[in-house]
Design an enzyme around this catalytic site. Sequence first.
Site, PDB file in Angstrom:
ATOM      1  N   SER A   1      42.925 -59.871 109.545  1.00  0.00           N
ATOM      2  CA  SER A   1      42.487 -58.958 108.494  1.00  0.00           C
ATOM      3  C   SER A   1      42.080 -57.609 109.094  1.00  0.00           C
ATOM      4  O   SER A   1      41.287 -57.569 110.038  1.00  0.00           O
ATOM      5  CB  SER A   1      41.315 -59.597 107.755  1.00  0.00           C
ATOM      6  OG  SER A   1      40.880 -58.706 106.789  1.00  0.00           O
ATOM      7  N   GLY A   2      42.631 -56.554 108.560  1.00  0.00           N
ATOM      8  CA  GLY A   2      42.290 -55.202 109.031  1.00  0.00           C
ATOM      9  C   GLY A   2      43.170 -54.747 110.172  1.00  0.00           C
ATOM     10  O   GLY A   2      42.961 -53.677 110.743  1.00  0.00           O
TER      11      GLY A   2
ATOM     12  N   THR B   1      49.206 -54.353 105.680  1.00  0.00           N
ATOM     13  CA  THR B   1      49.591 -53.731 104.415  1.00  0.00           C
ATOM     14  C   THR B   1      50.093 -52.305 104.651  1.00  0.00           C
ATOM     15  O   THR B   1      51.096 -51.897 104.065  1.00  0.00           O
ATOM     16  CB  THR B   1      48.393 -53.746 103.455  1.00  0.00           C
ATOM     17  OG1 THR B   1      47.935 -55.091 103.390  1.00  0.00           O
ATOM     18  CG2 THR B   1      48.764 -53.269 102.087  1.00  0.00           C
TER      19      THR B   1
ATOM     20  N   ASN C   1      37.638 -55.403 106.497  1.00  0.00           N
ATOM     21  CA  ASN C   1      38.579 -54.372 106.033  1.00  0.00           C
ATOM     22  C   ASN C   1      38.140 -53.893 104.651  1.00  0.00           C
ATOM     23  O   ASN C   1      37.876 -54.707 103.778  1.00  0.00           O
ATOM     24  CB  ASN C   1      39.984 -55.021 105.966  1.00  0.00           C
ATOM     25  CG  ASN C   1      41.055 -54.031 105.551  1.00  0.00           C
ATOM     26  OD1 ASN C   1      40.774 -52.861 105.293  1.00  0.00           O
ATOM     27  ND2 ASN C   1      42.283 -54.504 105.486  1.00  0.00           N
TER      28      ASN C   1
ATOM     29  N   SER D   1      41.002 -55.010 101.978  1.00  0.00           N
ATOM     30  CA  SER D   1      41.617 -56.249 102.468  1.00  0.00           C
ATOM     31  C   SER D   1      42.447 -56.898 101.371  1.00  0.00           C
ATOM     32  O   SER D   1      41.987 -57.066 100.233  1.00  0.00           O
ATOM     33  CB  SER D   1      40.499 -57.172 102.936  1.00  0.00           C
ATOM     34  OG  SER D   1      41.051 -58.359 103.406  1.00  0.00           O
TER      35      SER D   1
HETATM   36  N1  LIG Z   1      49.178 -47.088 111.083  1.00  0.00           N
HETATM   37  C1  LIG Z   1      47.990 -46.796 110.632  1.00  0.00           C
HETATM   38  N2  LIG Z   1      47.566 -45.510 110.671  1.00  0.00           N
HETATM   39  C2  LIG Z   1      46.345 -45.198 110.240  1.00  0.00           C
HETATM   40  N3  LIG Z   1      45.456 -46.077 109.736  1.00  0.00           N
HETATM   41  C3  LIG Z   1      45.826 -47.362 109.668  1.00  0.00           C
HETATM   42  C4  LIG Z   1      47.103 -47.778 110.086  1.00  0.00           C
HETATM   43  N4  LIG Z   1      47.160 -49.093 109.908  1.00  0.00           N
HETATM   44  C5  LIG Z   1      45.976 -49.487 109.379  1.00  0.00           C
HETATM   45  N5  LIG Z   1      45.179 -48.434 109.218  1.00  0.00           N
HETATM   46  C6  LIG Z   1      43.801 -48.468 108.715  1.00  0.00           C
HETATM   47  O1  LIG Z   1      43.302 -49.756 108.754  1.00  0.00           O
HETATM   48  C7  LIG Z   1      42.923 -50.210 107.463  1.00  0.00           C
HETATM   49  C8  LIG Z   1      43.288 -51.661 107.306  1.00  0.00           C
HETATM   50  O2  LIG Z   1      44.663 -51.805 107.235  1.00  0.00           O
HETATM   51  P1  LIG Z   1      45.373 -52.861 106.270  1.00  0.00           P
HETATM   52  O3  LIG Z   1      44.755 -52.871 104.957  1.00  0.00           O
HETATM   53  O4  LIG Z   1      46.818 -52.592 106.367  1.00  0.00           O
HETATM   54  O5  LIG Z   1      45.015 -54.174 107.008  1.00  0.00           O
HETATM   55  P2  LIG Z   1      45.606 -55.604 106.713  1.00  0.00           P
HETATM   56  O6  LIG Z   1      46.161 -56.083 107.992  1.00  0.00           O
HETATM   57  O7  LIG Z   1      46.500 -55.530 105.552  1.00  0.00           O
HETATM   58  O8  LIG Z   1      44.293 -56.386 106.365  1.00  0.00           O
HETATM   59  P3  LIG Z   1      44.108 -57.589 105.348  1.00  0.00           P
HETATM   60  O9  LIG Z   1      44.649 -58.779 105.998  1.00  0.00           O
HETATM   61  O10 LIG Z   1      42.635 -57.635 105.197  1.00  0.00           O
HETATM   62  O11 LIG Z   1      44.801 -57.177 104.137  1.00  0.00           O
HETATM   63  C9  LIG Z   1      43.658 -49.334 106.497  1.00  0.00           C
HETATM   64  O12 LIG Z   1      42.941 -49.201 105.310  1.00  0.00           O
HETATM   65  C10 LIG Z   1      43.749 -48.032 107.261  1.00  0.00           C
HETATM   66  O13 LIG Z   1      42.557 -47.306 107.090  1.00  0.00           O
HETATM   67 MG   LIG Z   2      46.461 -56.176 103.685  1.00  0.00          MG
END
Ligand SMILES: Nc1ncnc2c1ncn2[C@@H]1O[C@H](COP(=O)(O)OP(=O)(O)OP(=O)(O)O)[C@@H](O)[C@H]1O
Ligand SMILES: [Mg+2]
Length: 1078
Positions: free
Chosen positions: A107-108, A112, A157, A160
Amino acid sequence: MEVKTSLLDNMIGVGDMVLIEPLSEDTFIENLRKRFDHNEIYTYIGSVVISMNPYKSLPIYTAEKVEEYRNRNFYELSPHIYALADEAYRSLRDQDKDQCILITGESGAGKTEASKFVMSYVAAVCGKGQEVNKVKEQLLQSNPVLEAFGNAKTVRNDNSSRFGKYMDIEFDFKGDPLGGVISNYLLEKSRVVKQPRGERNFHIFYQLLSGASDDTLQKLKLDRDFSKYNYLSLDSATVNGLDDAASFRTVRNAMQIVGFMEDEVQSVLELVAAVLKLGNLEFKPESRCNGFDESRIKDKNDLKEMCELLGIEQSVLERAFSYRTVEAKMEKVSTTLNVAQAYYARDALAKNLYSRLFSWLVNRINESIKAQTKSRKKVMGVLDIYGFEIFEDNSFEQFIINYCNEKLQQIFIELTLHEEQEEYIREGIEWTNIEYFNNAIICDLIENNKNGILAMLDEECLRPGTVTDETFLDKLNTVCAEHQHFESRQSKNSKFLTDHSLPHNCFRIQHYAGKVLYRVEGFVDKNNDLLYRDLSQAMYKANQSLIKILFPEGNPAKVNLKRPPTAGFQFRASVGTLMKNLLTKNPNYIRCIKPNDKKAAHIFTDSLVCHQVRYLGLMENVRVRRAGYAFRQAYEPCLERYKMLCKQTWPHWKGPAREGVEVLLKNLQVPAEEFAYGRSKIFIRNPRTLFFLEEKRRQCLEDLATLIQKIYRGWKSRTHFLLLKKSQVVVAAWYRRFAQQKKYQNIRSSALVVQSFIRGWKARKLLRELKHKKRCEEAVTTISAYWHGTQVRRDYRKFFRANAGKKIYDFTIQRIMQKYFMGLKKTMPSMSPVDKSWPARPYGFLDGTHQELRRVFHLWRCKKYRSQFTEEKKATYEEKLAASELFKDKKALYPSSVGQPFKGDYVEITKNPKYQKLNSLVEDKVLLADVVSKINRANGKGAPRIFLLTKKSLVLADQKTGQVKASVPLLDLSSVSVSTQSDGFFALKLKEGSTSAAKGDFLLSSDRLIEIITKLHRIGATSADRNQINIDISDEFLVQFKQDKVCVKFIQGTPKNGNGVACKRKNNRLLEVSVPSP
Ligand SMILES: Nc1ncnc2c1ncn2[C@@H]1O[C@H](COP(=O)(O)OP(=O)(O)OP(=O)(O)O)[C@@H](O)[C@H]1O
Ligand SMILES: [Mg+2]
């Protein structure tokens, strides 16, 4: 020319982990850290992309970057998620291979975000057009809707995803998007009723309350205040960097783009509001006569509002919260619910309501984005699913999630190896068995239909009798005890009996990514996911159409006594479908890693990264990839890159690329076991060999650079020199020309000087000769003239008299004089004596004559003029002449008198009857009669008097009466004094001792002073018996007043009374007359 680049250029650390030397966890993590510190967040393991969350926005997702990675080979540029997306899209479009992009990580970690980057890249590079753009827009806009309903802030996150998502994007044969299908997995619905500390409920609740208009909220019977709702945690209701109100607008807009009707949106919001209201229902116990407690709703207001919102009869719902009907075969038994059961029912309803709403949303979106054509489609699947979870307290959800990850790992290993094997076969390289850990055994532990954990759980849930979590654990302890990946304190396996890290109510599974301890509490309940039928039936009775759709089992017409499938069963089935789906596609992996727990940029926590590297199985991944040959490359780019290392291949290899590579490697003496020749690729076993080649290439490039530099410098210097030489020749030519020009001009001007001297000398010589010749000729002429004259005179002497010359002279003079006089006659001036003109003299020798004639002529015309005068006029002129002799240039008053005729009698004494008496008193003829001013001796003021002048005397008489004031014989007058100035003052001075002198001298003033004095003077001049009266002209004279002599002084000045003359007695001795200056 297209610039050929490679992943190997300008690498920070190594861009592909396969090339890491030596391979260990430490070097692996060190490489990640090094790249992360340089903002290189992407690293490859072969074709797998590792993505580190930078927690800051990087400028690597611009339109320029999209263009940079578009249509480029995967290893051509530095690692990027776009390279993977491009590779997947191009294989799909050009090779007709369905693709799936599997994004995993905790997570985080950025799953996404990564899925969104992939989708936006594909959207940017695929076809364009009105219809295509609409599809793209709908696909992209499904994200905000799903995120609003399925994402929440957690401690890990702020956004999330609380559900797993798999999206199939469908393309036509050209690669233009046609539509898509979204599948969702296991929404974390427990969050609806309870959130852990520091976390929030799903975004939509907060977005609705913050962003909806007052009107909407009123319609939904909601209050903007979060604290009014029990289901909303308050400790982190607002999230930094999240604007709920703005997000609400975005979501509404996205729903509109995706194709939600206005009433559908309204229904969705009503359900969200209903969930909030549901949370506010509270129950109290009420004792029944049968001794049981029955629950009652405390405050029915929220219930009422909720029922109004959903169109449910309040009593129906109220009853559903108080009773539970159990149907068995033909029997129906109703039991009351106690307070705890009522709360359980309430929460179950809320969870179900929300999760079913979410599933409905996904289906509704699918309906909108469904491809409109039935023709064959190419598919790209994007899987954004929760990564492996290892918490302190792991429950049913973690178990399910980790199961899913095990499955993904399995297909990852299978597909990677499979792909590797396929490539080897394709390339004709012998396949050697690779040692790797196969997690199929763990999957089997969980999903085996007979004795898998999920099957055990279902069995336990369906079993009649008392079923608890403990009985479930007991069952596991008996069934799975022998399994090498299952650990439990109670299992037959005695080795855990003393393991205090393994509590009694837990079991532990050794997942491929590590050991995870699961607490069994809640497993049965969550698996059952029970919703009392009374509640679903109550929901079905609602007027609102959407809620009816969500609870189809509530339809009394379709009463199904079968238990609904358990959550575990459903999940296993959907994972099974997903896996089947994925296995038909070509996989592309994105492994997301979170650098720290603080959501902060720049922090790289080794332990955390190490943990993720382990459970993502990345080391395993590298090993599998390196098991056979670490590196492979097509012959053409390989030859292109290293051809400079061998003379035969440099600069051009004529022949097949493979042979070129063979020659190259042989020349470099690379051991034969280090590489294998495939059909289209060279396979390099060890990264060391590649680095050896790279190092050689680097050295060679340096040498080449030096060579190029040398040649370039040589060329540059040569060109410069040639230019200088050319310039020098030009300058020299110009200079020479200039010098010659100058020399020539010098010679030319010298020649001209010499020439002019010679010409001058010649001319002078010629002139001299000519002059001499002329003089000779003149002399000859003169001599001959003289000679002729002498001859003629000698011959004619006899014909001339001796005075002929004089006669001729006289005659000539006479002729000249005649001409002169005749001319003078014609040009004579007028007869006016004042005409000053006289003709110019024609001959210089007549100058004297001419002046004399002028004088004579003037005298003559004056005489002529005078001869016309009468006696009277003559006398007048004589007087004027006398006046002129007396006063001209002596008194300033004179010029004004010249033009005035001397009339004499100005008062008309003979004719004026007033002066008849006075006239009769005067004996002689009056020569002058005029009014004068007699100056008072005392004060200098004048009094008018008649002034009469006869030949013998002068009389002063009163002007008015004509009475005689004084009569003075002219004999008594000695002199007259006047000033030099323009005044009319005159003093008549009397002879001392005369009778008239007794009163003193007279001081008079008259404008006609000139006439008076002239007449007075002329009387003296013409009378023989009298002496001429003296005229004294001076600005200062003495006047005898009785006994005193008073000085009369004339000064120039500006009198106060205008232009007149002012006379003032200054003192006894001085009378001052100021005369205006001329
Ligand atoms: N490539 C990137 N560039 C800039 N910021 C990023 C990038 N990837 C992730 N982030 C930051 O990290 C945060 C968390 O990313 P994301 O929501 O994609 O995590 P996740 O892996 O989908 O988590 P979860 O499993 O909780 O859904 C985003 O809201 C963003 O602020
Ligand atoms: Mg996600």
